[in-house]
Write a protein that holds these residues in place. Structure first.
Motif, short mmCIF file in Angstrom:
data_model
loop_
_atom_site.label_atom_id
_atom_site.label_comp_id
_atom_site.label_asym_id
_atom_site.label_seq_id
_atom_site.Cartn_x
_atom_site.Cartn_y
_atom_site.Cartn_z
N ALA A 140 78.22 -22.70 71.60
CA ALA A 140 77.66 -23.97 72.08
C ALA A 140 78.24 -25.15 71.32
N PHE A 141 78.28 -25.06 70.00
CA PHE A 141 78.84 -26.17 69.22
C PHE A 141 80.33 -26.36 69.53
N GLU A 142 81.04 -25.28 69.75
CA GLU A 142 82.46 -25.39 70.09
C GLU A 142 82.65 -26.10 71.44
N ILE A 143 81.89 -25.68 72.43
CA ILE A 143 82.01 -26.26 73.76
C ILE A 143 81.67 -27.75 73.75
N TRP A 144 80.64 -28.12 73.01
CA TRP A 144 80.14 -29.49 73.02
C TRP A 144 80.61 -30.32 71.83
N SER A 145 81.58 -29.83 71.07
CA SER A 145 81.97 -30.49 69.82
C SER A 145 82.44 -31.93 70.02
N GLU A 146 83.20 -32.20 71.06
CA GLU A 146 83.70 -33.56 71.26
C GLU A 146 82.55 -34.53 71.50
N LYS A 147 81.62 -34.15 72.36
CA LYS A 147 80.46 -35.01 72.64
C LYS A 147 79.60 -35.19 71.39
N LEU A 148 79.44 -34.14 70.61
CA LEU A 148 78.61 -34.22 69.41
C LEU A 148 79.27 -35.08 68.34
N LEU A 149 80.58 -35.03 68.22
CA LEU A 149 81.27 -35.87 67.24
C LEU A 149 81.08 -37.34 67.54
N GLU A 150 80.98 -37.68 68.82
CA GLU A 150 80.72 -39.07 69.20
C GLU A 150 79.35 -39.51 68.69
N GLN A 151 78.42 -38.57 68.59
CA GLN A 151 77.04 -38.89 68.21
C GLN A 151 76.78 -38.81 66.72
N GLY A 152 77.67 -38.20 65.99
CA GLY A 152 77.44 -37.98 64.56
C GLY A 152 77.51 -36.49 64.25
N ASN A 153 77.36 -36.15 63.00
CA ASN A 153 77.59 -34.77 62.60
C ASN A 153 76.31 -34.04 62.18
N ASN A 154 75.15 -34.59 62.45
CA ASN A 154 73.92 -33.95 61.98
C ASN A 154 73.11 -33.36 63.12
N TYR A 155 73.76 -32.83 64.14
CA TYR A 155 73.07 -32.31 65.30
C TYR A 155 72.64 -30.87 65.13
N PHE A 156 71.54 -30.55 65.82
CA PHE A 156 70.99 -29.19 65.86
C PHE A 156 70.99 -28.70 67.30
N LEU A 157 71.23 -27.41 67.46
CA LEU A 157 71.02 -26.76 68.74
C LEU A 157 69.56 -26.31 68.75
N VAL A 158 68.83 -26.65 69.82
CA VAL A 158 67.39 -26.39 69.88
C VAL A 158 67.06 -25.66 71.18
N SER A 159 66.20 -24.66 71.07
CA SER A 159 65.61 -24.00 72.23
C SER A 159 64.12 -24.26 72.18
N LEU A 160 63.57 -24.82 73.25
CA LEU A 160 62.15 -25.14 73.33
C LEU A 160 61.58 -24.44 74.56
N VAL A 161 60.58 -23.58 74.35
CA VAL A 161 59.99 -22.78 75.42
C VAL A 161 58.50 -23.09 75.53
N ASP A 162 58.04 -23.32 76.75
CA ASP A 162 56.60 -23.43 77.00
C ASP A 162 56.14 -22.07 77.48
N ASN A 163 55.41 -21.36 76.66
CA ASN A 163 54.99 -19.99 76.96
C ASN A 163 53.85 -19.92 77.96
N ASP A 164 53.27 -21.04 78.34
CA ASP A 164 52.25 -21.06 79.38
C ASP A 164 52.94 -21.35 80.71
N TYR A 165 53.44 -20.29 81.36
CA TYR A 165 54.22 -20.49 82.58
C TYR A 165 53.34 -20.82 83.78
N ILE A 166 52.02 -20.77 83.63
CA ILE A 166 51.13 -21.12 84.73
C ILE A 166 50.67 -22.57 84.63
N HIS A 167 50.21 -23.00 83.47
CA HIS A 167 49.65 -24.35 83.32
C HIS A 167 50.47 -25.26 82.40
N GLY A 168 51.50 -24.77 81.80
CA GLY A 168 52.27 -25.56 80.84
C GLY A 168 53.04 -26.69 81.51
#
Length: 177
Positions: A140-168
């Motif tokens: 992921a960082f390799e694929i998006w490295s050019e875009k991330l360099l434009e933004q700075g070097n302190n980026y994190f890859l994040v996965s955010l899941v809502d485990n309430d698939y009915i009401h979340g």
């Protein structure tokens, strides 16, 4: 994944991308997050027992809403604080070097984010777990490295899941960014 890309977890054919839930997350949430500085690379809407028919699969699909993105450490810190008020949300984040790992669940946990029930088949599932996420991080960082360099070097890859698939509702975490 950008907001215009369509994919299906079960086949190469379009399918779940046409559901109202998927259109909502793609058209509303993802575009808003991109405007707010999140670099969205993957997402899916919550789905509760949606009929799915293709040449290979006929059955029902269930999905937890999730979004995967890059963001700065400062934005991640704010997100972590907001997640404390939403117990159905789980996240994991890692920096490019892999030296900083942040999560609100045990690294040995495996989180099913999509599963399908199809006649004559075992339940098919797609999972998110720390080991795979760390491997994916490098690509992921390799694929998006050019875009991330434009933004700075302190980026994190994040996965955010809502485990309430009915009401979340993942969108409730992002309004104040």
């Amino acid at each position: 994944m950008d907001a215009s890309r369509s994919t299906s977890n079960w086949s190469e054919q379009a399918g779940l991308d046409q559901l109202p839930e998927t259109k909502k997350i793609k058209n509303e949430l993802l575009e808003e997050l991109n405007r707010k500085g999140f670099i969205i690379i993957n997402s899916q809407a919550a789905v509760n027992g949606e009929r799915f028919d293709s040449a290979s699969f006929r059955g029902y699909v269930y999905q937890k809403a999730y979004v995967e993105f890059f963001c700065s450490k400062e934005t991640l810190d704010v997100l972590i604080e907001k997640c404390k008020a939403h117990p159905s949300l789980t996240y994991m984040a890692v920096n490019r070097q892999g030296s900083c790992w942040i999560s609100n669940h045990d690294q040995s946990n495996i989180n099913a984010v999509t599963w399908g029930v199809f006649p004559g088949k075992e339940i098919i599932e797609r999972t998110v777990d720390a080991a795979r996420f760390r491997v994916w991080k490098d690509e992921a960082f390799e694929i998006w490295s050019e875009k991330l360099l434009e933004q700075g070097n302190n980026y994190f890859l994040v996965s955010l899941v809502d485990n309430d698939y009915i009401h979340g509702d993942l969108s409730t975490i992002f309004p104040d960014f």
